[in-house]
Structures are given as C-alpha cells and as structure tokens.
Enzyme design. Structure first.
Site, PDB file in Angstrom:
ATOM      1  N   GLY A 112      -7.549 -17.223 -19.390  1.00 27.64           N
ATOM      2  CA  GLY A 112      -8.671 -16.413 -18.950  1.00 27.64           C
ATOM      3  C   GLY A 112      -8.358 -15.349 -17.928  1.00 27.64           C
ATOM      4  O   GLY A 112      -9.227 -14.994 -17.119  1.00 27.64           O
ATOM      5  N   SER A 125      -5.276 -13.911 -24.872  1.00 25.72           N
ATOM      6  CA  SER A 125      -6.586 -13.523 -25.397  1.00 25.72           C
ATOM      7  C   SER A 125      -7.080 -12.212 -24.800  1.00 25.72           C
ATOM      8  O   SER A 125      -7.655 -11.375 -25.505  1.00 25.72           O
ATOM      9  CB  SER A 125      -7.610 -14.632 -25.133  1.00 25.72           C
ATOM     10  OG  SER A 125      -7.233 -15.830 -25.782  1.00 25.72           O
ATOM     11  N   ASN A 162      -3.362 -28.539 -32.260  1.00 26.81           N
ATOM     12  CA  ASN A 162      -3.406 -28.241 -33.691  1.00 26.81           C
ATOM     13  C   ASN A 162      -2.311 -28.902 -34.511  1.00 26.81           C
ATOM     14  O   ASN A 162      -2.204 -28.658 -35.713  1.00 26.81           O
ATOM     15  CB  ASN A 162      -3.352 -26.719 -33.892  1.00 26.81           C
ATOM     16  CG  ASN A 162      -4.513 -26.022 -33.220  1.00 26.81           C
ATOM     17  OD1 ASN A 162      -5.648 -26.465 -33.315  1.00 26.81           O
ATOM     18  ND2 ASN A 162      -4.223 -24.945 -32.492  1.00 26.81           N
ATOM     19  N   THR A 163      -1.471 -29.711 -33.880  1.00 27.02           N
ATOM     20  CA  THR A 163      -0.510 -30.553 -34.578  1.00 27.02           C
ATOM     21  C   THR A 163      -0.906 -31.992 -34.326  1.00 27.02           C
ATOM     22  O   THR A 163      -0.910 -32.434 -33.166  1.00 27.02           O
ATOM     23  CB  THR A 163       0.930 -30.297 -34.083  1.00 27.02           C
ATOM     24  OG1 THR A 163       1.303 -28.961 -34.396  1.00 27.02           O
ATOM     25  CG2 THR A 163       1.903 -31.260 -34.747  1.00 27.02           C
ATOM     26  N   PHE A 219       1.362 -24.199 -35.527  1.00 28.37           N
ATOM     27  CA  PHE A 219       2.792 -23.900 -35.384  1.00 28.37           C
ATOM     28  C   PHE A 219       3.357 -23.219 -36.630  1.00 28.37           C
ATOM     29  O   PHE A 219       4.439 -23.580 -37.122  1.00 28.37           O
ATOM     30  CB  PHE A 219       3.590 -25.173 -35.101  1.00 28.37           C
ATOM     31  CG  PHE A 219       3.424 -25.751 -33.716  1.00 28.37           C
ATOM     32  CD1 PHE A 219       2.699 -25.098 -32.737  1.00 28.37           C
ATOM     33  CD2 PHE A 219       4.009 -26.975 -33.396  1.00 28.37           C
ATOM     34  CE1 PHE A 219       2.554 -25.648 -31.465  1.00 28.37           C
ATOM     35  CE2 PHE A 219       3.871 -27.533 -32.137  1.00 28.37           C
ATOM     36  CZ  PHE A 219       3.143 -26.871 -31.170  1.00 28.37           C
ATOM     37  N   SER A 235      -0.389 -28.547 -27.664  1.00 30.13           N
ATOM     38  CA  SER A 235      -1.208 -27.871 -28.667  1.00 30.13           C
ATOM     39  C   SER A 235      -2.134 -28.878 -29.333  1.00 30.13           C
ATOM     40  O   SER A 235      -1.705 -29.982 -29.686  1.00 30.13           O
ATOM     41  CB  SER A 235      -0.330 -27.208 -29.734  1.00 30.13           C
ATOM     42  OG  SER A 235      -1.120 -26.770 -30.816  1.00 30.13           O
ATOM     43  N   ASN A 254      -2.617 -25.020 -21.589  1.00 37.72           N
ATOM     44  CA  ASN A 254      -2.760 -24.656 -22.991  1.00 37.72           C
ATOM     45  C   ASN A 254      -4.235 -24.436 -23.323  1.00 37.72           C
ATOM     46  O   ASN A 254      -5.086 -24.413 -22.432  1.00 37.72           O
ATOM     47  CB  ASN A 254      -2.151 -25.754 -23.869  1.00 37.72           C
ATOM     48  CG  ASN A 254      -1.560 -25.217 -25.163  1.00 37.72           C
ATOM     49  OD1 ASN A 254      -2.127 -24.337 -25.804  1.00 37.72           O
ATOM     50  ND2 ASN A 254      -0.415 -25.746 -25.566  1.00 37.72           N
ATOM     51  N   THR A 255      -4.539 -24.318 -24.600  1.00 42.31           N
ATOM     52  CA  THR A 255      -5.935 -24.143 -25.030  1.00 42.31           C
ATOM     53  C   THR A 255      -6.714 -25.452 -24.856  1.00 42.31           C
ATOM     54  O   THR A 255      -6.137 -26.531 -24.726  1.00 42.31           O
ATOM     55  CB  THR A 255      -5.999 -23.708 -26.497  1.00 42.31           C
ATOM     56  OG1 THR A 255      -5.323 -24.688 -27.303  1.00 42.31           O
ATOM     57  CG2 THR A 255      -5.341 -22.357 -26.683  1.00 42.31           C
ATOM     58  N   LYS A 286       4.533 -27.387 -20.827  1.00 37.78           N
ATOM     59  CA  LYS A 286       3.184 -26.852 -20.921  1.00 37.78           C
ATOM     60  C   LYS A 286       2.202 -27.986 -21.159  1.00 37.78           C
ATOM     61  O   LYS A 286       2.333 -28.739 -22.132  1.00 37.78           O
ATOM     62  CB  LYS A 286       3.112 -25.839 -22.075  1.00 37.78           C
ATOM     63  CG  LYS A 286       1.813 -25.052 -22.134  1.00 37.78           C
ATOM     64  CD  LYS A 286       1.932 -23.917 -23.144  1.00 37.78           C
ATOM     65  CE  LYS A 286       0.721 -22.998 -23.102  1.00 37.78           C
ATOM     66  NZ  LYS A 286       0.910 -21.822 -23.991  1.00 37.78           N
ATOM     67  N   ASP A 338       3.571 -13.514 -30.409  1.00 36.97           N
ATOM     68  CA  ASP A 338       4.748 -13.069 -31.162  1.00 36.97           C
ATOM     69  C   ASP A 338       5.618 -14.285 -31.447  1.00 36.97           C
ATOM     70  O   ASP A 338       6.694 -14.453 -30.870  1.00 36.97           O
ATOM     71  CB  ASP A 338       5.510 -12.007 -30.364  1.00 36.97           C
ATOM     72  CG  ASP A 338       6.567 -11.297 -31.197  1.00 36.97           C
ATOM     73  OD1 ASP A 338       6.654 -11.567 -32.411  1.00 36.97           O
ATOM     74  OD2 ASP A 338       7.327 -10.488 -30.633  1.00 36.97           O
ATOM     75  N   ALA A 361       2.923 -17.619 -25.204  1.00 32.70           N
ATOM     76  CA  ALA A 361       3.378 -17.979 -26.542  1.00 32.70           C
ATOM     77  C   ALA A 361       2.237 -17.871 -27.540  1.00 32.70           C
ATOM     78  O   ALA A 361       1.066 -17.986 -27.190  1.00 32.70           O
ATOM     79  CB  ALA A 361       3.932 -19.406 -26.536  1.00 32.70           C
ATOM     80  N   ASN A 390       6.456 -27.675 -25.581  1.00 36.59           N
ATOM     81  CA  ASN A 390       5.034 -27.666 -25.926  1.00 36.59           C
ATOM     82  C   ASN A 390       4.641 -29.048 -26.445  1.00 36.59           C
ATOM     83  O   ASN A 390       4.991 -29.421 -27.565  1.00 36.59           O
ATOM     84  CB  ASN A 390       4.756 -26.594 -26.981  1.00 36.59           C
ATOM     85  CG  ASN A 390       3.269 -26.378 -27.218  1.00 36.59           C
ATOM     86  OD1 ASN A 390       2.445 -27.180 -26.803  1.00 36.59           O
ATOM     87  ND2 ASN A 390       2.928 -25.296 -27.883  1.00 36.59           N
ATOM     88  N   ASN A 409      -8.165 -20.987 -32.162  1.00 34.52           N
ATOM     89  CA  ASN A 409      -7.124 -20.977 -33.177  1.00 34.52           C
ATOM     90  C   ASN A 409      -6.779 -22.400 -33.589  1.00 34.52           C
ATOM     91  O   ASN A 409      -6.818 -23.325 -32.783  1.00 34.52           O
ATOM     92  CB  ASN A 409      -5.880 -20.225 -32.683  1.00 34.52           C
ATOM     93  CG  ASN A 409      -4.867 -21.145 -32.025  1.00 34.52           C
ATOM     94  OD1 ASN A 409      -4.060 -21.793 -32.702  1.00 34.52           O
ATOM     95  ND2 ASN A 409      -4.903 -21.201 -30.694  1.00 34.52           N
TER      96      ASN A 409
END
Length: 360
Positions: A301, A323, A182-183, A119, A180, A251-252, A222, A69, A66, A177, A115
């Site tokens: 990775g 990546s 970033n939220t 979202f 993440s 995830n990241t 995830k 796209d 994810a 998800n 990143n």
C-alpha cells in the site's frame, strides 16, 4: 500523461493482458541503446536516500516487489525508472503455468489488486539464462524463490535449494517466499519450527555455493500479514534465530475487510491501498521484535511519499511497490524519491537512515 492516456487504455483490457502488454513494451524499451542510462540520470534519487545494506549500495530505498517481472524480461527498463533494487520472481525449479485465468483483478474503488497467479514462471534455467546475459545494472537484482505446486511440503526445502544452486551466481539476494496464498499449503511453511530449518538449509547452500561463485547473496524471508500475532512473533524469531539477513513485511492478504469493489469476493491475495496501515503496523511490530537489528523491507500500500515515510519511520530500511505502480504509473518511483527527500528536508533530517524506526 499516464492518468489521462495510458491508464484508461490499459484499464479497458483484462488485467493480465494489460500486464503482459506493459511488460512487452518495457522489454522492448530495455533494448533501446542508451535509453535506460539516460532515463536513470533523470530519475535518480538524491544522495540523502542512498544506503549500504547487506554490504551493497542502494541508491534509493524504493524497490520493485516480486510478481511484476517474474521472468526478469524488463530489468533495464525498471532500473531506469529510479528503483534502488529490483525483485524478480517468484521462480520455481521447474517451469509452471500457474492457475487458470482469469487470475488477476483490479478493484478500482479500493485501489487494490487481487491475484491468484500461482507462481506462473519459466523456471530457474530460463531465469538464469536471462540474468546471466544482462550487462551490469545500477540496481541490485533480488530473486524471489518458491516451490513447485506439485512438490509436497515435506520436500519443499529441496525446491528452494535447487533455486539457490541454479541462480547463486546471478542473484544479488534471495527471498524465501513461504507466504503466497496461491500455492496450496505454502503458508504452512511459515510455522516457526519448520521455517528455522528451511532458512538454515538455504543459508548453508549459499555458504557452500560461495566456494564456487566467490559471493554469498543475503537471504531474506517474506511473511504473510494474516498470521496470528503469536505466530507472527514466533516466525520472526525463527527467521532471526536461523541467521537470515532480513525480513520482507508483508505479502498479500486474504482479508477483505472494508472493501467496496464488487470484485472483492474473488479468490486470491489482496494487495494495494487496503494494506497500507496494516503492513506499516506489522513493520513496526517486526522492528520491535528484532530490536532493530534485522533489516526489514516494508511492502504493502505505498502510494505516496507519506506512505513510504511512515514505513521507514516504523522500522523499514528498504521499501517495495507493485500495485501502486499499476494505478499511478511509471512516474511513481521518481515521485516517491523526490517526496522522501522533501520530507527529510522538512523535518531537518540529512539522511534517510536517521528516521528508520523512530516511531517504533
């Protein structure tokens, strides 16, 4: 050709500008009559890599992660590259712009990305409109779902359910998800008590929706790589006890250990080469914790067939890349498929299912 020509040009651009340019080209390629099917014939994996998972055939264990796209604008082109499945999103009920730019960074010395996209996506209505007009695809399409940034955590379940109700007839699977970075506050939803309730709510929604659509997409969760081992164990148990169909690990990460790039201090989730060993170890842990009874998607990775092989042997049934596709180019998928087949032959193994979890 990608390393000599395309990548040097793309890497001169801002990372997000290059991302959008690439997606635009792939979107255009998706519309060329006959091209996706022809390309797929060249990139398809051998039968030794095919599996049936969640009752659905996968021609290759290699999937698209994810985030690449988000709005499913280039699904036919990505399927043509030889992927066994595609994960689009993260999608939220309402469209949202995400965080301010710049928000995507290449760490060239580390073969990594950071990143903090947040979202950014066009919402469920736009995604449904796009997926519902696609012709049948050779690769299952999974939808990664999340909550809107301004939705408080106590109301988060409602956002996930809105995504399910809106997309159930076009999604081959849903990925919850909750990991993440970033939220704000999202990762708190990984806590075992709340997670089990969220997963059960989503599962109930897919069961209810089956009356309308005659299909029940599997539900995966995830998880982040930054959980304390005890919390990771509790979250994996919660996912399994709730009845989810699979896990995506991972995830990241927020960790910056061992990085060389001057951009290592940027805020956001780190992906790419630095996660190779860490994510493989977490796949192995999750496989042991679930007794090998819950399919695991290994991500983080994967740059080479050896990386992919190690994750399968650690307990992953399926794999995802993101990546490495940026660094290695569109030929990566074919390289991974062929390399996995060669490694199976080297080890005297006739089918990929025979190696899943053997190192765990």
């Amino acid at each position: 050709m990608y390393h000599r020509l395309a990548r040097p040009l793309l890497f001169r651009l801002d990372a997000e500008d290059a991302h959008h340019l690439t997606l635009n080209l792939l979107e255009a390629a998706s519309k060329v009559p006959g091209w996706p099917a022809l390309a797929r014939a060249v990139t398809s994996a051998g039968p030794e890599l095919g599996q049936t998972v969640f009752g659905e055939p996968f021609t290759s264990p290699i999937g698209l992660a994810a985030g690449l796209d988000k709005n499913a604008v280039a699904v036919p082109a990505f399927a043509a590259l030889g992927f066994g499945f595609l994960e689009v999103g993260t999608v939220t009920p309402r469209p949202q712009p995400g965080n301010e730019r710049p928000r995507l960074f290449r760490l060239l010395e580390d073969e990594a990305l950071i990143n903090r996209m947040g979202f950014n996506n066009g919402g469920t209505d736009a995604l449904h409109a796009r997926l519902s007009t696609l012709p049948p695809q050779p690769a299952p399409i999974w939808v990664n779902i999340g909550k809107n940034k301004d939705t408080p955590n106590e109301d988060a379940a409602a956002d996930y359910l809105k995504c399910v109700h809106a997309l159930q007839d076009v999604a081959d699977a849903f990925v919850i998800n909750v990991s993440s970075p970033n939220t704000p506050g999202l990762r708190a939803l990984q806590a075992a008590d709340g997670l089990i309730e969220l997963v059960r709510a989503v599962l109930d929604a897919t069961e209810t929706g089956r009356v309308r659509t005659l299909r029940r997409p599997p539900v995966l969760v995830k998880l982040a790589p930054d959980l304390h081992p005890a919390d990771f164990e509790a979250s994996v148990a919660a996912v399994q006890n709730a009845g989810a169909h699979g896990l995506i690990i991972s995830n990241t990460t927020l960790s910056r250990d061992g990085l060389f790039s001057g951009k290592a201090g940027e805020t956001g989730g780190l992906s790419g080469r630095p996660l190779t060993q860490k994510s493989t170890a977490l796949v192995r842990d999750a496989y042991r914790l679930t007794g090998g009874h819950l399919p695991i998607v290994g991500v983080g990775g994967i740059f080479s067939p050896a990386d992919a092989y190690a994750k399968l042997r650690a307990g992953a049934t399926l794999l995802e890349v993101y990546s490495a596709l940026i660094y290695e180019g569109p030929g990566l998928v074919r390289t991974l498929n062929k390399g996995l087949s060669d490694l199976l032959t080297r080890d005297g193994v006739t089918h990929v299912a025979e190696i899943i979890g053997v190192d765990a």
